[in-house]
Design a protein around this motif. Structure first.
Motif, PDB file in Angstrom:
ATOM      1  N   HIS A  14       0.864  -1.188   0.000  1.00 16.98           N
ATOM      2  CA  HIS A  14       0.000   0.000   0.000  1.00 16.98           C
ATOM      3  C   HIS A  14       0.894   1.229   0.000  1.00 16.98           C
ATOM      4  CE1 HIS A  14      -4.088  -1.567   0.318  1.00 16.98           C
ATOM      5  NE2 HIS A  14      -3.567  -2.550   1.020  1.00 16.98           N
ATOM      6  N   LEU A  15       1.597   1.389  -1.108  1.00 15.96           N
ATOM      7  CA  LEU A  15       2.517   2.508  -1.258  1.00 15.96           C
ATOM      8  C   LEU A  15       1.935   3.627  -2.115  1.00 15.96           C
ATOM      9  CD1 LEU A  15       5.877   0.592  -1.732  1.00 15.96           C
ATOM     10  CD2 LEU A  15       5.319   2.153   0.135  1.00 15.96           C
ATOM     11  N   CYS A  16       0.689   3.478  -2.524  1.00 17.52           N
ATOM     12  CA  CYS A  16       0.063   4.508  -3.343  1.00 17.52           C
ATOM     13  C   CYS A  16      -0.436   5.648  -2.454  1.00 17.52           C
ATOM     14  CB  CYS A  16      -1.107   3.933  -4.131  1.00 17.52           C
ATOM     15  SG  CYS A  16      -2.477   3.398  -3.081  1.00 17.52           S
ATOM     16  N   THR A  17      -0.720   6.780  -3.061  1.00 12.50           N
ATOM     17  CA  THR A  17      -1.429   7.845  -2.354  1.00 12.50           C
ATOM     18  C   THR A  17      -2.763   8.100  -3.038  1.00 12.50           C
ATOM     19  OG1 THR A  17      -0.250   9.526  -3.628  1.00 12.50           O
ATOM     20  CG2 THR A  17       0.658   8.941  -1.488  1.00 12.50           C
ATOM     21  N   ASN A  18      -2.730   8.338  -4.343  1.00  8.28           N
ATOM     22  CA  ASN A  18      -3.917   8.696  -5.118  1.00  8.28           C
ATOM     23  C   ASN A  18      -4.538   9.988  -4.581  1.00  8.28           C
ATOM     24  OD1 ASN A  18      -4.155   6.720  -7.203  1.00  8.28           O
ATOM     25  ND2 ASN A  18      -4.898   5.239  -5.710  1.00  8.28           N
ATOM     26  N   GLY A  19      -4.961  10.838  -5.484  1.00 11.85           N
ATOM     27  CA  GLY A  19      -5.476  12.144  -5.077  1.00 11.85           C
ATOM     28  C   GLY A  19      -6.939  12.107  -4.696  1.00 11.85           C
TER      29      GLY A  19
END
Length: 596
Positions: free
Chosen positions: A398-403
């Motif tokens: 879970h290394l994403c951020t996503n806006g």
């Protein structure tokens, strides 16, 4: 209990008990977070806890992930219907998407809580597994044509403890199919422990206040929550809203998946109807939603769009009708269609579709669409670790951020994740991931100038690169967002599209499709760009001081400030001494408005 008695319940005691029970849910969550072994739980917190009443109504969720918790009542009912001999000391494992669960990778542990011989509550602790026995080393198997090809172990409310003793046969059966059984068993014990913590605390509450007072509280809390929902709906204008969208294409779905939601707002009756029946049939891959995720995704979108903090429980749900069709990709799945990816891709699109539909009511309503697409930042990685005698490893990152999406009142959240979790999960610690697995994160950064522009802007997307410190690793993700961006509303701009690449050790770069299985060798790495959130309202209406702040903080560029927002500064090199050139900005915005 009569309506008058509901209304007469001591409001101070109701507040005390509501916070006490929410505190129990948080203690469950902390137990999972601190005792689980896999990084997907103890680093990313891909888990949720809830408490249901003895008659299978959702009572408390605290900070549970939206996609996880709305179906907990269905699981409690399945447990009771399947076990007429249910008794104190039991614990049940439930991950069946055809009878109330989300998808097979979410293992839910259900403990019936008895007090004075009566089933008063069910404690539910749900956690996404690093491995659930799928035929491929992933918990999101997009390519699975059916549940047999998927291969996951399915437990429809299966008893795993009797009289507080483990049913060891079930444990041995699961361990035989799990790639890293010791990791799974640690998570298994953590889930049971979280539910047992709730059992102990709920009994303490019942002992302190008495069974009848607790029953009166439950009825009063549901009545209060329903009234809060009534008030929120009556602030909306009467309307029939129709919103359509699309999940991107893949190699096995060349046309993508068309999606539709029809929403009827009836403020006089204080009812919202959400009709999902006009969607295509189940498809031969893992993207089918379960009944639980089809319901929870649109409920999440609805609650996102309502004014105020309405309690999320069976009381407020009384005012919402979600209409589903048997055998629909957005509805009730027919066996054996796979629901392996039921918690993300289509669910993310439906959260967006529902929340953004309310923007059709006019400025000030609804919100833009949030970034989506579980790409390489949410991939399941697996292989062998040379640091530990080539022991196998498997875990979801879970290394994403996503806006996050812009709303009528605020910019999007940076650490949004994806719509189905809406900022409630944690982004992995890079250091923890590198300690647990033979990977090396080369870069993780926000992307300047990527957010959907608007009076309030969407949060920016991010750039991620990681490689391996071993000879081989498999990276599998279900993907989305490379063709159809998160949309802006009320004149706001769309978010940026996602991109995914694999870069080989010799420098050769290959663009990856939406859903992919990537075999990596030493010196290879993957690169991913996450979507950004959509904007709300015209960019020409954004406060120029906010635009200057965004440029100073590297959220925006000077070029975009002038070209999109029409904001001109007093100096070309923007620093702390820079100010907005008011006259030039007014002229620039007038010229841009005339060109529109």
């Amino acid at each position: 209990m009569s309506k008058s008695n509901e209304n007469n319940f001591d409001p101070v005691l109701m507040a005390v008990l509501s916070n006490r029970i929410d505190g129990i849910v948080r203690e469950m969550t902390n137990t999972l977070l601190r005792t689980a072994r896999s990084a997907v739980i103890n680093s990313a917190r891909d888990s949720s806890c809830a408490i249901c009443t003895g008659d299978h109504q959702l009572l408390a969720v605290a900070e549970g992930l939206p996609i996880h918790i709305f179906g907990s009542d269905r699981q409690s009912l399945e447990m009771a219907n399947s076990h007429p001999d249910m008794a104190e000391g039991d614990c049940y494992l439930h991950n069946d998407p055809y009878s109330g669960n989300t998808h097979p990778a979410d293992h839910a542990f259900l403990v019936p809580v008895f007090f004075e011989g009566e089933h008063m509550f069910t404690a539910v602790a749900k956690a996404h597994q690093a491995d659930c026995g799928n035929s491929l080393p992933t918990t999101y198997m997009a390519v699975a044509k059916d549940v047999y090809e998927e291969g996951s172990l399915i437990f429809p409310a299966t008893r795993v403890q009797r009289n507080y003793e483990m049913v060891s046969d079930i444990v041995r059966m699961i361990e035989r199919r799990i790639r890293v059984p010791s990791q799974w068993y640690g998570d298994f014990l953590a889930g049971i422990s979280a539910a047992r913590v709730a059992e102990k605390r709920l009994k303490e509450v019942c002992e302190k206040y008495g069974r009848e007072t607790i029953k009166e509280y439950i009825a009063a809390w549901f009545g209060y929550s329903e009234q809060r929902m009534v008030n929120a709906i009556r602030k909306l204008p009467a309307a029939k809203l129709v919103n359509t969208g699309r999940h991107d294409s893949t190699s096995f779905l060349p046309d993508g998946i068309p999606l539709k939601a029809e929403i009827t707002v009836r403020p006089e009756d204080a009812i919202v109807d959400i009709d999902l029946r006009d969607n295509i049939d189940n498809i031969d891959c893992g993207y089918n939603q379960s009944e639980s995720t089809a319901t929870s995704s649109v409920l999440a979108g609805l609650f996102n769009a309502l004014e105020g903090d309405v309690p999320k429980n069976a009381g407020s749900f009384r005012r919402v009708n979600v209409l589903l069709r048997e055998g629909s990709v957005v509805g009730k799945p027919t066996f054996p269609h796979s629901c392996s990816v039921a918690t993300t891709n289509i669910a993310d699109r439906m959260v967006n579709l529902t929340g953004s539909a309310f923007a059709q009511l006019g400025d000030g309503y609804g919100l833009a669409e949030g970034a989506l697409g579980p790409g390489i930042g949410m991939a399941v990685v697996s292989g062998t670790d040379p640091r530990f005698d080539n022991a196998p490893f498997v875990n979801q990152l879970h290394l994403c951020t996503n806006g996050g999406p812009a709303s009528p009142l605020a910019d999007g959240w940076v650490t949004y994740g994806i719509p189905v979790v809406a900022g409630l999960m944690y982004r992995d610690s890079v250091e923890v991931d590198e300690l647990k697995h033979p990977i090396q994160v080369k870069r993780l950064s926000l992307m300047t100038g990527s957010g959907g522009a608007g009076r309030f802007r969407g949060a920016p997307g991010s750039l991620l690169e990681y490689g391996i410190k071993s000879d081989e690793m498999t990276v599998i993700y279900p993907g989305d967002g490379q063709e159809t961006p998160p949309r802006g509303v009320q004149g706001g701009a769309d978010g940026q599209l996602a991109e995914r690449w694999v870069v080989r050790g010799d420098g050769e770069e290959s663009k990856l499709p939406n859903a992919a299985t990537v075999k990596m060798g030493r010196n290879d790495f993957v690169r991913g760009i996450d979507c950004s959130g959509g904007g709300y309202g015209s960019p020409l209406e954004r406060d120029p001081a906010r635009v200057l702040h965004d440029v100073l903080e590297k959220y925006e560029t000077v070029e975009r400030a002038a070209r999109i927002y029409g904001v001109v500064f007093t100096s070309e090199l923007v620093d702390e001494a820079t100010r907005v050139d008011v006259d030039a900005t007014q002229k620039k915005r007038a010229a841009l408005a005339a060109q529109a």
